[in-house]
Design a protein around this motif. Structure first.
Motif, short mmCIF file in Angstrom:
data_model
loop_
_atom_site.label_atom_id
_atom_site.label_comp_id
_atom_site.label_asym_id
_atom_site.label_seq_id
_atom_site.Cartn_x
_atom_site.Cartn_y
_atom_site.Cartn_z
N ARG A 272 72.91 49.85 -48.78
CA ARG A 272 71.40 48.99 -49.57
C ARG A 272 71.48 47.75 -48.89
O ARG A 272 70.34 47.82 -48.36
N ASP A 273 72.83 47.66 -47.88
CA ASP A 273 72.38 47.03 -46.55
C ASP A 273 71.91 47.26 -45.24
O ASP A 273 72.42 48.29 -44.51
N PRO A 274 70.94 46.51 -45.11
CA PRO A 274 69.91 47.27 -43.77
C PRO A 274 71.19 46.83 -42.59
O PRO A 274 70.66 47.23 -41.17
N ALA A 275 72.37 46.14 -42.37
CA ALA A 275 73.00 45.81 -41.36
C ALA A 275 73.75 47.30 -41.44
O ALA A 275 74.21 47.22 -39.70
N LEU A 276 74.32 47.77 -41.98
CA LEU A 276 75.20 49.58 -41.73
C LEU A 276 74.40 50.36 -41.87
O LEU A 276 72.80 50.66 -43.05
N PRO A 277 74.03 51.19 -40.74
CA PRO A 277 73.07 52.17 -40.65
C PRO A 277 73.65 53.64 -41.20
O PRO A 277 74.49 53.42 -42.19
N ASP A 278 72.42 54.03 -41.59
CA ASP A 278 72.43 54.91 -42.47
C ASP A 278 72.87 56.22 -41.71
O ASP A 278 73.02 56.36 -40.63
N ILE A 279 72.97 57.21 -42.53
CA ILE A 279 74.19 58.34 -41.78
C ILE A 279 72.72 59.71 -42.08
O ILE A 279 72.76 59.55 -43.52
N SER A 280 72.74 60.22 -41.05
CA SER A 280 72.13 61.93 -41.19
C SER A 280 72.46 62.77 -40.38
O SER A 280 72.47 61.89 -38.94
N THR A 281 73.61 63.83 -40.92
CA THR A 281 73.94 64.44 -39.81
C THR A 281 74.14 65.60 -40.54
O THR A 281 73.98 66.05 -41.57
N PHE A 282 74.71 67.26 -39.83
CA PHE A 282 75.03 67.63 -39.90
C PHE A 282 75.74 68.64 -41.17
O PHE A 282 76.94 67.52 -41.41
N ASP A 283 76.00 69.53 -41.65
CA ASP A 283 77.26 69.83 -42.54
C ASP A 283 77.54 71.44 -42.32
O ASP A 283 77.06 71.84 -42.16
N VAL A 284 79.03 71.47 -42.60
CA VAL A 284 79.52 72.80 -42.10
C VAL A 284 81.22 72.82 -42.82
O VAL A 284 81.95 71.77 -43.11
N GLY A 285 80.68 74.18 -43.86
CA GLY A 285 82.13 74.07 -44.20
C GLY A 285 82.38 76.06 -43.93
O GLY A 285 81.85 76.64 -43.92
#
Length: 809
Positions: A272-285
């Motif tokens: 919600r806070d624009p000062a905190l960067p969003d996360i977009s990354t791969f997932d693996v398990g």
């Protein structure tokens, strides 16, 4: 946090799972009873009393504090019903008391319930909840520097539907988790933790189809949200967020003894806070379970997730973790296990990265149907690119326990103790190559401080002698050792100081598993005493002398027989030594905290008798293609030169250590008893060293981020299931060097090529599965990092130990 891991467990656990919590939690060194046939209604209760020693209670790099502690672990569990309609209730606690550091005392409690009921022939409903009164470990990345550990309450609930229809299966599950953290007192006030209180929930779905081969293909997706009580944390950040995850994978059997699950996908989280960067990354398990013959077994786990953090400016950290464990339940009276784990923390929105590597070994002996004795060892260490945040910690525990439910029937088979090879008495000689890493913390100038890492490579020779026994396939032994020489390092500038390790001696316990070919896979832990020679010269003081320091540590390795009574050994050992204070004049001291990591290779002779009846293991085929994963421990050693204030020249060897994780793939051929092959590899790590002069000095570091490489392997087959090999190849590694002074700042991210060489020992644990220990040294080309009108020169070398598991395709 735990809630998300349990939620993933709900989606990934098999449809037969009754408890989501049990499916999701890694037991590690916890000692669990062998499964028995469940009665319709059954109650069990008991208590475990533990006496332990922790050599670094506060998980600090310098000025470590050690203490003895005592634990009481009571529990009560009721299992009601069985099969399609069942429920379980449990209450358990852990009460901890320290002998001297009473601020670390704690009382942890858990109340939980799980249930399952069949709604129809094809649909089942599962649900449950848990409430915990807990505290944060001092080694946690979220732990604050309070006078006592952070206490918190955690409430968790889940509900899910499991369904099957012919070849199709599906799961729909949701969880809700509540966290409530207590404030922590400090020497100057109170740390407010109310801004960490939150409610988070998850909901997800998974659908699969069974192929005629027995393999299942599946896809899964989830949505979660995190809602904090406070509109902003103490630094003004709104940490509310929501996220989605999508993945696809495959699940099935790999032969008679293995089941596996692998998935890959994508994680997205918006803040919600624009000062905190969003996360977009791969997932693996990944999940790999081995159920071998004779009570042997093992597992491998790989997981990746986005976790909450308290670090200002960082939105979260990406947690990538892996664990490899082996266990032996060879007799109802005795069980044991060994494990190795690695966890990488990559902070989003902040340059900080960390790697924590851990190892454990445990054994448990039931001297009566209801009473047991236990022994356990745990090692963990953190490598951080933030100066002063590294630590090493060793814990030893002895326990006695009792429970109402009998462990075994009255006519259980007695223990079969055998001193035949690989048991019995033995002696050997090992050649070693290792790294001594020293963290320095001391005053500089007027109200200033210096936190810095130093170290160097060095050879050694080790003589060992010991005795061991076999309980079926479980090995238990003790060993004495003595070594000569070791690594050393030097700092030459306006202050000239150095440190070198001389001779050492020690004692260790060994716990291991004997394979079907009498190869021995083992963990070791124990005590060491070493002499260190130190000199320190500058304008205010001059010192030169030797001091003896006690250390605790552990490691592991592999032994392979060569003939009836001789063997080849390859092992890795890490020892953390007591701090050493060196006078620097005017009543001031520099604190030196040293650790040595050492790879050893050699052989020995057993003095007992050979096995009367050889084991019936089939020969292992080392030819053909293979893939694998590995967890390891490495050291980065850098020769660093430059010019300092006033034109003073600096020539120093800096070093530190850390964990790494990687993958590899290759192809090999066998010609008679000669092996030739090619192998590619990739790894990620946080092996780094740091220096920070406070408040206005230089701050810089060097870190091995990740690397790619290729090697040729050539070796010799030993017996029917072991390969001794050497390797030679090239590797390219990205090094991250941030460098700042009071007047200039830069950041170098250089890809450097290096020559990699080393050796290893690989043994078969199943027809298509091999376990290896591998050690390499890599030498890179030197380069300069410019800042302002000056530059520093960096000449990197590294030593890497990897424990890998390979699957022959």
């Amino acid at each position: 946090m735990i809630g998300l891991k349990v939620f993933r467990g709900l989606l990934l656990a098999s449809a037969a799972a009754t408890s989501a919590a049990a499916a999701a939690q890694d037991q590690g060194g916890t000692l669990q009873p062998v499964a028995t046939v469940e009665a319709k209604h059954e109650v069990n209760a008991g208590v475990e009393i533990v006496g332990g020693y922790n050599d670094n209670v506060y998980a600090t790099r310098n000025r470590e504090k050690d203490d003895f502690y005592f634990l009481a672990r009571p529990f009560v569990r009721a299992d009601l019903g069985s099969g399609a309609d069942s429920a379980s209730l449990r209450a358990e606690g852990e009460i901890g008391r320290y002998a001297e550091l009473s601020s670390e005392d704690y009382n942890d409690w858990t109340l939980a319930a799980d249930g399952r009921t069949r709604l129809s022939d094809s649909v089942s409903l599962i649900g449950g909840g848990e409430w915990r009164w807990d505290h944060e470990n001092r080694g946690s990345p979220d732990a604050v520097s309070g006078l006592e550990p952070t206490e918190y309450r955690r409430g968790f609930g889940y509900l899910g539907l499991l369904g099957t229809k012919g070849r199709f299966s599906g799961r729909l599950a949701g969880t809700i988790t509540r966290y409530d953290f207590s404030d922590v007192p400090t020497s100057s006030g109170t740390i407010n933790n109310d801004d960490r209180d939150r409610l988070q929930g998850e909901i997800g779905v998974r659908a699969g189809i069974d192929l005629t081969s027995g393999t299942q293909l599946f896809a899964q997706g989830g949505y979660d949200w995190r809602d904090y009580d406070d509109a902003a944390d103490d630094y003004g950040f709104d940490r509310n967020s929501d996220g989605v995850s999508l993945a696809a994978g495959v699940r099935g059997r790999l032969g008679r003894q293995f089941t596996a699950e692998l998935f890959a996908g994508w994680l997205q989280r918006d803040y919600r806070d624009p000062a905190l960067p969003d996360i977009s990354t791969f997932d693996v398990g990944a999940v790999l379970d081995w159920t071998g013959d004779g009570g042997l077994g093992g597992s491998f786990r790989l997981d990746r997730s986005a976790e909450e953090t308290t670090l200002p400016g960082a939105s979260a950290y990406i947690l990538t973790s892996g664990r490899l464990g082996l266990r032996a339940n060879v007799n109802p009276r005795i069980s044991a296990g060994i494990g190795l784990s690695g966890t990488h923390y990559d902070y989003v929105g902040h340059p900080r990265t960390e790697f924590v590597i851990g190892g454990d070994a445990w054994a448990k002996y039931w001297f009566d149907r209801n009473f047991y004795l236990g022994l356990a060892y745990y090692h963990d260490e953190r490598s951080s690119d933030a100066a002063g945040y590294d630590y090493e910690r060793n814990r030893f525990e002895v326990s006695v326990g009792a429970q109402l439910r009998p462990r075994f029937a009255a006519d259980a088979m007695p223990l079969r103790v055998d001193s035949a090879a690989p048991g019995g008495a033995y002696a050997g000689v090992l050649l070693a190559h290792g790294t001594q890493v020293t963290g320095l913390d001391g005053p500089r100038g007027s109200n200033g401080a210096n936190t810095a890492d130093f170290g160097g490579f060095g050879p050694s020779a080790v003589v060992v002698a010991g005795y061991g026994v076999l309980v079926d396939a479980l090995y238990l032994g003790i060993e004495a050792e003595a070594s000569v020489d070791g690594p050393e390092w030097t700092h030459n500038s306006d202050r000239v100081f150095s440190m070198a390790k001389n001779h050492a001696y020690g004692f260790s316990a060994r716990v291991g598993l004997a394979t079907a070919h009498d190869d021995l896979i083992y963990a070791r832990f124990g005590w060491s005493n070493a002499d260190f020679r130190t000199s320190y010269d500058h304008a205010a003081s001059s010192y030169s002398g030797a001091a003896s320091r006690t250390g605790f540590g552990g490691g592991g390795g592999i032994e392979a027989p060569v003939g009836a009574l001789s063997f080849v050994r390859a092992e890795f050992v890490v020892v953390s030594y007591d701090d050493l204070d060196i006078t620097t004049g005017s009543g001031q001291f520099d604190n030196f905290s040293s650790l040595e990591s050492q790879f050893r290779f050699g052989g020995g002779v057993r003095f007992g008798r050979p096995r009367a009846t050889p084991r019936d293991g089939a020969p292992i085929d080392f030819a053909g293609p293979y893939v694998g994963v590995q967890i390891g421990h490495g050291s980065l050693v850098t020769s660093n030169q430059g010019t300092r204030s006033g034109g003073t020249a600096l020539d120093v060897t800096r070093a530190s250590r850390g964990g790494l994780a990687g993958i590899f793939a290759g192809f090999g051929g066998v010609f008679g008893r000669t092996y030739l092959g090619l192998e590619g590899e990739a790894d990620i790590s946080a092996i780094n060293w740091n220096i920070e002069r406070d408040p206005n000095g230089r701050i810089y570091s060097a870190q091995h981020d990740y690397s790619l490489g290729a090697s040729a392997r050539a070796g010799l087959l030993l017996g029917d299931a072991a390969l001794l090999y050497g390797r030679l190849g090239m590797v390219t590694t990205r090094f991250d060097v941030p460098y700042s002074t009071s007047g200039a700042s830069t950041r170098s991210r250089e890809w450097r090529n290096g020559l990699r060489y080393g050796l290893g020992l690989e043994v078969g644990v199943a027809p298509r599965v091999r376990l290896r220990v591998d050690y390499t040294v890599t030498e890179y080309a030197a380069y300069d990092v410019a800042y302002g009108n000056n530059s520093d020169r960096f000449d990197h070398s590294e030593g890497l130990f990897r424990l890998g598991i390979a699957w022959r395709l």
